[in-house]
Design an enzyme around this catalytic site. Structure first.
Site, PDB file in Angstrom:
ATOM      1  N   TYR A  86      -1.521  -0.631  10.706  1.00 38.88           N
ATOM      2  CA  TYR A  86      -1.732  -1.106   9.339  1.00 38.88           C
ATOM      3  C   TYR A  86      -0.469  -0.795   8.263  1.00 38.88           C
ATOM      4  CZ  TYR A  86      -3.815  -1.287   4.835  1.00 38.88           C
ATOM      5  OH  TYR A  86      -3.798  -1.739   3.223  1.00 38.88           O
ATOM      6  N   LYS A 128       2.136  -3.822   6.674  1.00 36.58           N
ATOM      7  CA  LYS A 128       2.528  -3.649   5.263  1.00 36.58           C
ATOM      8  C   LYS A 128       4.196  -3.860   5.078  1.00 36.58           C
ATOM      9  CE  LYS A 128      -1.515  -3.824   3.497  1.00 36.58           C
ATOM     10  NZ  LYS A 128      -1.945  -5.315   2.852  1.00 36.58           N
ATOM     11  N   SER A 142       0.699  -1.067   0.109  1.00 32.97           N
ATOM     12  CA  SER A 142      -0.148   0.020   0.065  1.00 32.97           C
ATOM     13  C   SER A 142       0.965   1.360  -0.051  1.00 32.97           C
ATOM     14  CB  SER A 142      -0.964  -0.101   1.197  1.00 32.97           C
ATOM     15  OG  SER A 142      -1.465   1.461   1.441  1.00 32.97           O
TER      16      SER A 142
END
Ligand code: UDP
Length: 350
Positions: free
Chosen positions: A160, A164, A136
């Protein structure tokens, strides 16, 4: 060629499975269905039968949590024993709410990172060493005015984003442990929106959406009162923040392009931005949505959202040159297709 898609029932997953099946890949989906809907893949099959006259849709779907290493092992074992091994993996499974990751970091690290470790262990055991991973743009640090190249500073600011990065690091270490075996693509998504043009599959967040586009479609549909635009004092032309919105079908096709590239190339690891490179402010997005769909989206301004960046735009030149992929759908199509999905499915897949 048999491709395992983890998290294949989600928003990106369902559209990616459709693209894979259209291109003739055999697809195996595993999904825990904690943040996705079983119906999405039934709809994928419907689209192929209706629009493409494909009667024998080559997809198998299993409920499986990637934290369950034994179940993953059994899956790979069974395909291998039947002489029908899994050749590659598109790894999309994971929890994806920034907000939720701040509240439940342990769960996020467990599902996203431990789940990925399990997957890689099992892939390695069964000598399946080709993987496309859904990374992302959130991994990049607060950006300057420039569009982001893949070598921009990596500085995630929430669990989050850190998940990643951890998974990219894990893939990197795995690659360098045995450079003659692994083929890895980390695809760094910008802001996927829209839906398949049929309106049969689309995005269906389990809760009140955190992302701007599903929020807009729900406000337009009258399900939510009004959109809150976070900040009108950003240093941009209209004061609202700028993002790089990409049609989910272009993103899906980006996965196929990356997979094809891995299949044909030597062993390597690549980090690739998937975005359009086009800057759109929140107000421009709202205005485009209103204009192409002839519908009003009431909104109000509020303070900036904590942790937001002013501008997040992809430099997508690597994807264009190396993957021979390019985004084909513009912002108007994203708005038309996303609205069609909302209109045809006022309660999503429910
Ligand atoms: N945004 C907004 N209202 C919302 C949700 C998002 O104004 O209800 C803004 C947000 O501040 C950002 C842009 O829309 O500038 C895109 O936000 P989103 O959460 O969709 O994606 P991300 O922040 O991950 O780029």
């Amino acid at each position: 060629m048999k491709v395992l898609v983890t998290g294949g029932a989600g928003f990106i997953g369902s559209h990616t499975c459709l693209s894979l099946l259209e291109k003739g890949y055999e697809v195996v989906v595993i999904d825990s269905f904690v943040n996705s809907h079983k119906k999405s893949l039934k709809r994928v099959i419907d689209i192929l039968k209706l629009n493409k006259n494909i009667n024998n849709v080559n997809i198998e779907i299993m409920e499986l949590d990637i934290r369950n290493e034994n179940a993953l092992d059994k899956l790979f074992f069974e395909y291998q024993s039947n002489g029908n091994s899994i050749d590659a993996v598109i790894h999309l499974a994971g929890l994806k709410s920034v907000k939720d990751s701040l509240l439940n970091p342990l769960t996020y690290w467990d599902v996203n990172v431990n789940g990925s470790i399990n997957l890689l262990k099992v892939m390695n055991r069964y000598k399946c060493r080709t993987i496309v991973f859904s990374s992302s743009a959130t991994i990049y640090g607060i950006s300057s005015n420039e569009s982001l190249k893949e070598n921009a500073e990596i500085k995630p600011i929430n669990p989050y984003g850190r998940n990643k990065v951890a998974i990219e690091d894990l893939l990197n270490d795995t690659f360098f442990s045995d450079k003659n075996e692994w083929k890895i693509a980390n695809l760094r998504y910008f802001n996927p929106i829209g839906a398949h043009p049929s309106g049969i599959i689309g995005e269906d967040p389990m809760d009140v959406p955190n992302n701007v586009f599903p929020y807009i479609t729900r406000v337009a549909a009258g399900i939510l009162d009004k959109l809150t635009i976070f900040g009108n004092d950003w240093p941009t032309l209209d004061g609202t923040a700028i993002r790089d919105y990409i049609h989910v079908m272009d993103l899906a096709e980006g996965h196929i392009a990356a997979l094809n590239k891995l299949i044909e190339c030597d062993h390597q690891i690549m980090n690739i931005n998937l975005g359009t490179g086009i800057a759109t402010s929140v107000l421009e997005l709202v205005e485009t949505f209103e204009r192409v769909n002839s519908i009003k989206v009431p909104f109000e301004f509020a303070d900036r959202r904590l942790g937001d960046s002013c501008k997040v735009i992809a430099d997508n030149s690597l994807a264009l040159s190396f993957l021979a992929w390019s985004p084909k759908r513009d912002l108007e199509e994203m708005c038309v297709d996303g609205w069609k999905w909302q209109l045809l499915n006022p309660t999503g897949y429910k």
